[in-house]
Write an enzyme that holds these catalytic residues in place. Structure first.
Site, PDB file in Angstrom:
ATOM      1  N   CYS A  47       6.956  16.306   3.219  1.00 10.28           N
ATOM      2  CA  CYS A  47       5.622  16.070   3.786  1.00 10.28           C
ATOM      3  C   CYS A  47       5.206  14.635   3.418  1.00 10.28           C
ATOM      4  O   CYS A  47       5.886  13.978   2.626  1.00 10.28           O
ATOM      5  CB  CYS A  47       4.622  17.097   3.251  1.00 10.28           C
ATOM      6  SG  CYS A  47       3.940  16.695   1.612  1.00 10.28           S
TER       7      CYS A  47
ATOM      8  N   GLU B 155       9.824  18.545  -4.060  1.00 11.00           N
ATOM      9  CA  GLU B 155      10.263  17.151  -4.199  1.00 11.00           C
ATOM     10  C   GLU B 155       9.535  16.459  -5.348  1.00 11.00           C
ATOM     11  O   GLU B 155      10.142  15.744  -6.144  1.00 11.00           O
ATOM     12  CB  GLU B 155      10.021  16.379  -2.892  1.00 11.00           C
ATOM     13  CG  GLU B 155      10.777  16.923  -1.682  1.00 11.00           C
ATOM     14  CD  GLU B 155       9.947  17.906  -0.869  1.00 11.00           C
ATOM     15  OE1 GLU B 155       9.163  18.690  -1.469  1.00 11.00           O
ATOM     16  OE2 GLU B 155      10.083  17.906   0.369  1.00 11.00           O
TER      17      GLU B 155
ATOM     18  N   HIS C 141       4.897  20.318  -5.070  1.00 16.23           N
ATOM     19  CA  HIS C 141       5.923  20.593  -4.065  1.00 16.23           C
ATOM     20  C   HIS C 141       7.285  20.407  -4.749  1.00 16.23           C
ATOM     21  O   HIS C 141       7.382  19.772  -5.808  1.00 16.23           O
ATOM     22  CB  HIS C 141       5.771  19.629  -2.886  1.00 16.23           C
ATOM     23  CG  HIS C 141       4.592  19.941  -2.006  1.00 16.23           C
ATOM     24  ND1 HIS C 141       4.449  19.423  -0.737  1.00 16.23           N
ATOM     25  CD2 HIS C 141       3.514  20.728  -2.207  1.00 16.23           C
ATOM     26  CE1 HIS C 141       3.323  19.868  -0.194  1.00 16.23           C
ATOM     27  NE2 HIS C 141       2.735  20.667  -1.066  1.00 16.23           N
TER      28      HIS C 141
ATOM     29  N   CYS D  99       5.120  13.915  -0.346  1.00 18.76           N
ATOM     30  CA  CYS D  99       6.426  13.841  -1.008  1.00 18.76           C
ATOM     31  C   CYS D  99       7.199  12.599  -0.577  1.00 18.76           C
ATOM     32  O   CYS D  99       7.906  11.991  -1.390  1.00 18.76           O
ATOM     33  CB  CYS D  99       7.219  15.109  -0.715  1.00 18.76           C
ATOM     34  SG  CYS D  99       6.475  16.577  -1.481  1.00 18.76           S
TER      35      CYS D  99
END
Lengths: 158, 158
Positions: free
Chosen positions: A85, A57, A55, A88
């Site tokens: 999420c 992040e 992701h 993260c």
């Protein structure tokens, strides 16, 4: 800057937009110092990198750690195009970041087809249910690893 | 094997033990097929790799994805020496793994100094509190990335 994070958040949104142009997911993030100096940037490259953890992040955190040559990012800040999420958010926690700033919410992400709500519920309850059954099987050797860890005088806690 | 996961869990515990000998954290994990064929293994290399996300489970997931050349691990199983933290549990969810089996519990990990309880509470509430303040700042361009994503006919949802 009257609001120092406005420009940085707009940069994260721009990263999210250009991620789409590169075939990735619509998410961008960066790690910055408190005075706005960008340490590293990341985009969502889950499909391109064959990495479900990539992701935006997490990618930004990993890169910033490489730059800092440390597994800790104390004093630094995560700026993300979207609300992180659970993976993260926990990654930001482990990185010991100072704070997280985001522009779009999980509800706006859901409207674009990224519905993390089930995951939030699963992680919140500690039970991922039938979608990802969790099973505790205390084998005879379980716990050996912790005894071995505690026996190391030079262990590096983190 | 009467209990097919006993040997695999003991292998994960052995990986956790050898991780300590290598200077890492006392955690090991592997990704296996349902019939016990190991696809990839992982150890906790947070400090050595300067990567706070390099928990044993995330490491095993990333390696298995590299082997499978896919960001999805449908049909495969995560076997971990210890109950996954919220980051690793969410990573297993995103990897679309079939199930998670673990030997030691979060409480046993806490007794060895790995106390994820605050993180569990933070992720469960969606609020990481003063340890990691979360701030929503809806800048003018927020949402552009999702409109751009939805405008792509060939977007690859995941």
């Amino acid at each position: 800057m009257s609001e120092p994070f406005t420009e940085l958040l707009q940069r994260a949104v721009a990263l999210a937009r250009s991620s789409v142009d590169a075939g990735g997911g619509p998410f961008g993030a960066l790690i910055t110092t408190a005075d706005g100096s960008i340490v590293a940037e990341g985009q969502n490259v889950v499909t391109a990198a064959c990495d479900p953890t990539a992701h935006a992040e997490v990618t930004a955190i990993r890169r910033a750690c490489a730059v800092q040559e440390s597994h800790r990012l104390d004093g630094l800040i995560l700026v993300s195009s979207c609300e992180p999420c659970p993976m993260c958010l926990a990654a930001a926690w482990w990185a010991r970041l100072d704070s997280v700033h985001f522009a779009s919410t999980r509800f706006e992400a859901a409207n674009a087809g990224f519905d993390d709500e089930l995951l939030w519920q699963a992680v919140a309850s500690g039970n991922t249910g039938p979608q990802l059954p969790l099973r505790h099987l205390p084998v005879p050797t379980a716990g050996d690893e912790f005894h071995h860890w505690l026996a190391q005088a030079d262990r590096m806690p983190y």
